[in-house]
Enzyme design. Structure first.
Site, PDB file in Angstrom:
ATOM      1  N   LYS A  16       0.838  -1.213   0.000  1.00 45.79           N
ATOM      2  CA  LYS A  16       0.000   0.000   0.000  1.00 45.79           C
ATOM      3  C   LYS A  16       0.871   1.261   0.000  1.00 45.79           C
ATOM      4  CE  LYS A  16      -2.189  -1.235   3.831  1.00 45.79           C
ATOM      5  NZ  LYS A  16      -1.554  -2.543   4.113  1.00 45.79           N
ATOM      6  N   ARG A  91     -10.617  -0.782   7.652  1.00 45.24           N
ATOM      7  CA  ARG A  91     -10.075  -2.121   7.833  1.00 45.24           C
ATOM      8  C   ARG A  91     -11.112  -3.113   8.321  1.00 45.24           C
ATOM      9  NH1 ARG A  91      -3.893  -2.472   8.815  1.00 45.24           N
ATOM     10  NH2 ARG A  91      -3.639  -0.318   8.190  1.00 45.24           N
ATOM     11  N   ARG A 130      11.703  -5.313   5.211  1.00 46.03           N
ATOM     12  CA  ARG A 130      11.394  -3.894   4.958  1.00 46.03           C
ATOM     13  C   ARG A 130      12.303  -2.968   5.771  1.00 46.03           C
ATOM     14  NH1 ARG A 130       5.381  -1.909   5.621  1.00 46.03           N
ATOM     15  NH2 ARG A 130       5.560  -2.912   7.661  1.00 46.03           N
ATOM     16  N   ARG A 164      10.437  -1.099  11.340  1.00 45.18           N
ATOM     17  CA  ARG A 164       9.285  -0.860  12.205  1.00 45.18           C
ATOM     18  C   ARG A 164       9.227  -1.865  13.346  1.00 45.18           C
ATOM     19  NH1 ARG A 164       4.189   0.166   8.302  1.00 45.18           N
ATOM     20  NH2 ARG A 164       3.210  -1.177   9.856  1.00 45.18           N
ATOM     21  N   ARG A 175      -0.724  -9.573  13.575  1.00 51.12           N
ATOM     22  CA  ARG A 175      -1.200  -8.536  12.642  1.00 51.12           C
ATOM     23  C   ARG A 175      -1.841  -9.178  11.418  1.00 51.12           C
ATOM     24  NH1 ARG A 175       3.748  -5.386  10.778  1.00 51.12           N
ATOM     25  NH2 ARG A 175       2.624  -4.398   9.095  1.00 51.12           N
TER      26      ARG A 175
HETATM   27  P1  AP5 Z   1       4.691  -1.603   2.002  1.00 53.81           P
HETATM   28  O1  AP5 Z   1       4.436  -0.773   0.812  1.00 53.81           O
HETATM   29  O2  AP5 Z   1       5.332  -0.967   3.177  1.00 53.81           O
HETATM   30  O3  AP5 Z   1       3.353  -2.383   2.431  1.00 53.81           O
HETATM   31  P2  AP5 Z   1       2.045  -1.878   3.178  1.00 53.81           P
HETATM   32  O4  AP5 Z   1       0.901  -2.546   2.509  1.00 53.81           O
HETATM   33  O5  AP5 Z   1       2.036  -0.403   3.278  1.00 53.81           O
HETATM   34  O6  AP5 Z   1       2.273  -2.594   4.581  1.00 53.81           O
HETATM   35  P3  AP5 Z   1       2.066  -2.047   6.052  1.00 53.81           P
HETATM   36  O7  AP5 Z   1       2.878  -2.923   6.947  1.00 53.81           O
HETATM   37  O8  AP5 Z   1       2.300  -0.590   6.139  1.00 53.81           O
HETATM   38  O9  AP5 Z   1       0.559  -2.367   6.271  1.00 53.81           O
HETATM   39  P4  AP5 Z   1      -0.178  -2.476   7.616  1.00 53.81           P
HETATM   40  O10 AP5 Z   1      -1.572  -2.431   7.178  1.00 53.81           O
HETATM   41  O11 AP5 Z   1       0.202  -3.634   8.428  1.00 53.81           O
HETATM   42  O12 AP5 Z   1       0.389  -1.260   8.472  1.00 53.81           O
HETATM   43  P5  AP5 Z   1      -0.127   0.218   8.728  1.00 53.81           P
HETATM   44  O13 AP5 Z   1       1.041   1.086   8.869  1.00 53.81           O
HETATM   45  O14 AP5 Z   1      -1.161   0.586   7.771  1.00 53.81           O
HETATM   46  O15 AP5 Z   1       5.568  -2.868   1.517  1.00 53.81           O
HETATM   47  C1  AP5 Z   1       6.038  -3.848   2.432  1.00 53.81           C
HETATM   48  C2  AP5 Z   1       7.434  -4.330   2.025  1.00 53.81           C
HETATM   49  O16 AP5 Z   1       7.347  -5.063   0.811  1.00 53.81           O
HETATM   50  C3  AP5 Z   1       8.421  -3.188   1.739  1.00 53.81           C
HETATM   51  O17 AP5 Z   1       9.698  -3.574   2.153  1.00 53.81           O
HETATM   52  C4  AP5 Z   1       8.360  -3.020   0.205  1.00 53.81           C
HETATM   53  O18 AP5 Z   1       9.586  -2.514  -0.327  1.00 53.81           O
HETATM   54  C5  AP5 Z   1       8.110  -4.449  -0.247  1.00 53.81           C
HETATM   55  N1  AP5 Z   1       7.258  -4.523  -1.461  1.00 53.81           N
HETATM   56  C6  AP5 Z   1       6.206  -3.735  -1.792  1.00 53.81           C
HETATM   57  N2  AP5 Z   1       5.657  -4.129  -2.959  1.00 53.81           N
HETATM   58  C7  AP5 Z   1       6.368  -5.228  -3.361  1.00 53.81           C
HETATM   59  C8  AP5 Z   1       6.285  -6.097  -4.499  1.00 53.81           C
HETATM   60  N3  AP5 Z   1       5.347  -5.924  -5.456  1.00 53.81           N
HETATM   61  N4  AP5 Z   1       7.189  -7.120  -4.577  1.00 53.81           N
HETATM   62  C9  AP5 Z   1       8.130  -7.292  -3.611  1.00 53.81           C
HETATM   63  N5  AP5 Z   1       8.262  -6.501  -2.526  1.00 53.81           N
HETATM   64  C10 AP5 Z   1       7.399  -5.485  -2.398  1.00 53.81           C
HETATM   65  O19 AP5 Z   1      -0.791   0.018  10.175  1.00 53.81           O
HETATM   66  C11 AP5 Z   1       0.026  -0.275  11.289  1.00 53.81           C
HETATM   67  C12 AP5 Z   1      -0.833  -0.518  12.508  1.00 53.81           C
HETATM   68  O20 AP5 Z   1      -1.582   0.682  12.810  1.00 53.81           O
HETATM   69  C13 AP5 Z   1      -1.918  -1.595  12.355  1.00 53.81           C
HETATM   70  O21 AP5 Z   1      -1.412  -2.885  12.623  1.00 53.81           O
HETATM   71  C14 AP5 Z   1      -2.944  -1.154  13.390  1.00 53.81           C
HETATM   72  O22 AP5 Z   1      -2.542  -1.488  14.683  1.00 53.81           O
HETATM   73  C15 AP5 Z   1      -2.893   0.377  13.255  1.00 53.81           C
HETATM   74  N6  AP5 Z   1      -3.876   0.837  12.258  1.00 53.81           N
HETATM   75  C16 AP5 Z   1      -3.606   1.398  11.034  1.00 53.81           C
HETATM   76  N7  AP5 Z   1      -4.741   1.655  10.374  1.00 53.81           N
HETATM   77  C17 AP5 Z   1      -5.758   1.269  11.190  1.00 53.81           C
HETATM   78  C18 AP5 Z   1      -7.166   1.236  11.066  1.00 53.81           C
HETATM   79  N8  AP5 Z   1      -7.779   1.650   9.950  1.00 53.81           N
HETATM   80  N9  AP5 Z   1      -7.887   0.755  12.107  1.00 53.81           N
HETATM   81  C19 AP5 Z   1      -7.308   0.319  13.232  1.00 53.81           C
HETATM   82  N10 AP5 Z   1      -5.971   0.279  13.412  1.00 53.81           N
HETATM   83  C20 AP5 Z   1      -5.208   0.747  12.393  1.00 53.81           C
HETATM   84 MG    MG Z   2       2.032   1.009   4.863  1.00 49.50          MG
END
Ligand code: AP5
Ligand code: MG
Length: 219
Positions: A16, A91, A130, A164, A175
């Site tokens: 994402k 989510r 990552r 992270r 997660r």
């Molecule tokens: P990356 O682009 O960082 O992936 P991402 O989908 O953004 O993953 P996140 O870990 O950020 O998602 P998340 O939903 O767990 O965390 P968030 O911060 O939103 O890519 C990942 C890795 O893969 C990178 O190293 C990248 O280089 C590599 N990559 C990317 N594309 C690739 C490809 N095509 N091929 C190979 N490699 C690739 O949320 C964190 C926490 O916050 C949650 O756990 C929760 O506790 C809280 N939170 C956030 N939003 C909410 C909500 N709406 N409600 C409640 N709690 C929430």
């Molecule tokens: Mg992200």
């Protein structure tokens, strides 16, 4: 082209944040990542940040009332007039309902949902590799996406990177479980509304983006 009001969804590590960076560059819309908002609040040790940290450290979702409130406040700002992209929100179905009321009240209805689909087993490996630029937040991977010049961020030229806390194996497992459970009903919800576009996230980063760009250009 109509104003783009988007939701970008996908399991943890689906890409994402990586795709959001590209979309924002090409389509000039505001990127709103609830995860980034929480991490910034945790870094600054605000009341909301401290509250969120307890959930994030365990890989649980932050309670809906907190998250919905943040999104409502953010979508009320003037800079989203020309379009926005929510990354990681909604989510669950409760958040999807909340977004329906928030966006219709603000007259900023969502017009497309991009769902990046990747098998959960692939994702666990991705998250362990990552690393992120400390200065600007750009995301890299030790195998799949290295900076062009080793040790230097492509975006801002920074030299400091971090991993992270919630990418530790124990947290990743929970997660993933938490998110997998909620993902299917959410996909169905947007499918029924005719807003869903699913892309195959198990391809090279640029290939995934090509698919997304094509979808957005045709809206
Ligand atoms: P990356 O682009 O960082 O992936 P991402 O989908 O953004 O993953 P996140 O870990 O950020 O998602 P998340 O939903 O767990 O965390 P968030 O911060 O939103 O890519 C990942 C890795 O893969 C990178 O190293 C990248 O280089 C590599 N990559 C990317 N594309 C690739 C490809 N095509 N091929 C190979 N490699 C690739 O949320 C964190 C926490 O916050 C949650 O756990 C929760 O506790 C809280 N939170 C956030 N939003 C909410 C909500 N709406 N409600 C409640 N709690 C929430
Ligand atoms: Mg992200």
């Amino acid at each position: 082209m109509a104003t783009l009001n988007l939701v970008l969804m996908g399991l943890p590590g689906a890409g994402k944040g990586t795709q959001a960076q590209k979309i924002v560059d090409d389509f000039n819309i505001v990127h709103i990542s609830t995860g980034d908002i929480f991490r910034s609040a945790m870094k600054n040790k605000t009341t909301m940040g401290l509250k969120a940290q307890a959930f994030i450290d365990k890989g649980e979702l932050v309670p809906d009332e907190v998250t919905d409130g943040i999104v409502k406040e953010r979508l009320s700002k003037d800079d989203v007039n020309d379009g926005y992209m929510l990354d990681g929100y909604p989510r669950n179905l409760e958040q999807a309902d909340a977004l329906e009321s928030i966006s219709s009240e603000l007259k900023r209805d969502v017009n497309a949902v991009i769902n990046i689909h990747v098998d959960p087993e692939v994702l666990v490996k991705r998250l362990s590799g990552r690393f992120i630029c400390k200065t600007c937040g750009a995301t890299y991977h030790k195998i799949y996406h290295l900076p062009k010049v080793e040790g230097t961020c492509d975006v801002c030229g920074g030299h400091d990177f971090y991993q992270r806390d919630d990418d530790k194996p124990e947290t990743v497992k929970n997660r993933m479980n938490v998110n997998v459970k909620m993902n299917t009903p959410l996909v169905d919800f947007y499918e029924e509304k005719g807003l869903l576009y699913t892309v195959n996230g198990e391809q090279y980063i640029d290939k995934v983006y090509k698919e997304i760009k094509q979808i957005l250009s045709n809206l």
